[in-house]
Design a protein around this motif. Structure first.
Motif, PDB file in Angstrom:
ATOM      1  N   ARG A   7      -5.311  -3.978   6.377  1.00  0.00           N
ATOM      2  CA  ARG A   7      -6.640  -4.385   5.902  1.00  0.00           C
ATOM      3  C   ARG A   7      -6.534  -5.464   4.836  1.00  0.00           C
ATOM      4  O   ARG A   7      -7.328  -6.408   4.801  1.00  0.00           O
ATOM      5  N   ALA A  31       0.872  -1.190   0.000  1.00  0.00           N
ATOM      6  CA  ALA A  31       0.000   0.000   0.000  1.00  0.00           C
ATOM      7  C   ALA A  31       0.901   1.230   0.000  1.00  0.00           C
ATOM      8  O   ALA A  31       2.041   1.189   0.471  1.00  0.00           O
ATOM      9  N   GLU A  77      -3.817   0.468   5.460  1.00  0.00           N
ATOM     10  CA  GLU A  77      -4.325  -0.176   4.252  1.00  0.00           C
ATOM     11  C   GLU A  77      -3.728  -1.556   4.056  1.00  0.00           C
ATOM     12  O   GLU A  77      -4.422  -2.512   3.703  1.00  0.00           O
ATOM     13  N   GLU A 102      -1.342   5.827   7.089  1.00  0.00           N
ATOM     14  CA  GLU A 102      -2.415   5.448   6.168  1.00  0.00           C
ATOM     15  C   GLU A 102      -2.036   4.199   5.382  1.00  0.00           C
ATOM     16  O   GLU A 102      -2.857   3.290   5.196  1.00  0.00           O
TER      17      GLU A 102
END
Length: 416
Positions: free
Chosen positions: A219, A206, A216, A212
């Protein structure tokens, strides 16, 4: 002793985690709790990025100092006496910045590891996934006293190396991460999983601001293990063999005419596909048996369909909203990309082609039959079939069900 203690603690942790997940309908995948993150990429580029950030702040600081110096000069203070203190302030700022950068770089790997675990944990909470439904578990350590007691017990009863090895074999994955600065505060974060027994390597990536990007990639790892597993795609056209158009970079944009595509396929013992065939094949993607490369939107692909008029037709994915259907007759000097196919045409394709042959025959002469045929198309789920349609300037509506349509066709001596 220390290494042995760590191994036994690790084995106990794995065994406990596997035991806790038993009988829940799935085997929880165990991920070893140590997930080191390593800094990668071009260090010079990273330093340039950091230097640019520092320079920006220095310019702001210098501007503020000059403003204050100007105020002092206007009030009669000596500018010369202020130069040395100002220079010292900037030097101290540089040293402080570099010191913080070294501290941050030294500890960032540990911070990313803990944040990654926290992100995985939060995803379980946010999705209301209880312990018994977890398909991924991060192993945790045992305290030293328990480990020492366990080793003592093992020594007293006989140390079974094979048993310890079998316990270790319950481990499913180990992992490590990498992070690379790509400039302007943007990072690429990767997490790499290695199957402990299978050796299978999986990588997730990511890009974004550091936190951030880490969120990601966590996830993606979470989804890989936790998402429902659906049945594999099955080739619906097992009798067909596909052949792509010739590789010609000069034709990549201009494309081929219908006749060129048809001739190329025919000379090699193939034919142009029907729209239903090519749309089914692309649903499998080029990575699965019987599938082909996905069709690009707003392009045109020559197909063997014969619709409301007996002429050359093209499949135009993405144009349905403008043209009223995915399959359109040739217009102007149409060109596009194409596929060739070899094999028996499916019965569902032949059925729709027969319906359209009858539509071409009865569309103008018998509105009842035309209405019945459009009803059959609608309930069959053919491309572009709608509840209302025109016969010349007259708006017609389909029958309530397929049985009514078949009864009309039978009354007119037509059998599908």
């Amino acid at each position: 002793m220390k290494i042995l203690a760590q191994v036994v603690a690790f084995a106990l942790t794995i065994a406990a985690a596997v035991s806790a997940s038993a009988g829940q309908g799935h085997k929880t995948q165990i991920l070893w709790h140590q997930i080191p993150f390593f800094q990668g990429g071009d260090l010079g580029q990273y330093q340039i990025t950091m230097q640019q950030d520092r320079d920006t702040v220095r310019k702001m600081l210098f501007s503020e100092l000059m403003t204050e110096a100007q105020k002092l000069a206007e009030s009669g203070a000596s500018v010369e006496k202020m130069l040395v203190p100002m220079a010292n302030i900037l030097m101290e700022f540089d040293e402080l910045h570099d010191r913080h950068k070294q501290i941050d770089s030294k500890n960032i790997g540990y911070s990313l590891e803990q944040q990654f675990k926290a992100e995985i944990g939060n995803l379980f909470i946010e999705n209301d996934i209880r312990d018994y439904d977890r398909k991924l578990e991060i192993a945790s350590g045992k305290n030293a006293l328990l480990v020492e007691e366990t080793i003592a017990q093992l020594r007293a009863t006989g140390f079974d190396e094979a048993k310890i090895r079998s316990m270790l074999n319950e481990l499913d994955y180990t992992a490590y991460g990498t992070f690379t600065s790509i400039g302007k505060g943007v990072f690429q974060v990767n997490v790499h999983l290695i199957g402990y027994r299978s050796g299978i390597y999986r990588s997730f990536t990511a890009t974004g601001r550091l936190t951030e990007a880490l969120s990601e990639v966590a996830r993606k790892v979470f989804d890989h293990f936790q998402k429902n597993t659906y049945p594999d795609w099955e080739n619906p056209l097992k009798t067909l063999t596909w052949m792509p158009m010739p590789v010609n970079p000069e034709r990549a944009e201009t494309g081929y005419s219908y006749s060129e595509a048809q001739t190329y396929c025919k000379m090699r013992g193939y034919r142009l596909p029907y729209s239903r065939e090519i749309l089914l094949a692309e649903s499998g993607t080029q990575y699965k048996e019987g599938g082909i490369q996905a069709l690009s939107l707003y392009t045109a692909v020559p197909v063997a369909d014969q619709r409301y008029v007996a002429m050359q037709h093209w499949l135009t994915p993405g144009h349905e909203i403008y043209t009223g259907g995915a399959v359109q007759p040739q217009h102007a000097s149409m060109r596009g990309q194409f596929w060739c196919v070899k094999g028996e045409v499916g019965t569902d394709v032949l059925y729709i082609e027969k319906v359209f042959k009858l539509i071409r025959e009865y569309r103008s002469s018998n509105h009842d039959v035309y209405r019945a045929l459009e009803t059959i198309r609608y309930f069959y789920g053919d491309f572009g079939a709608t509840e209302t349609f025109f016969a010349g300037t007259k708006l017609l509506r389909i029958y309530e069900n397929n049985d009514q349509a078949l009864a009309v066709l039978k009354k007119n001596g037509i059998k599908l």
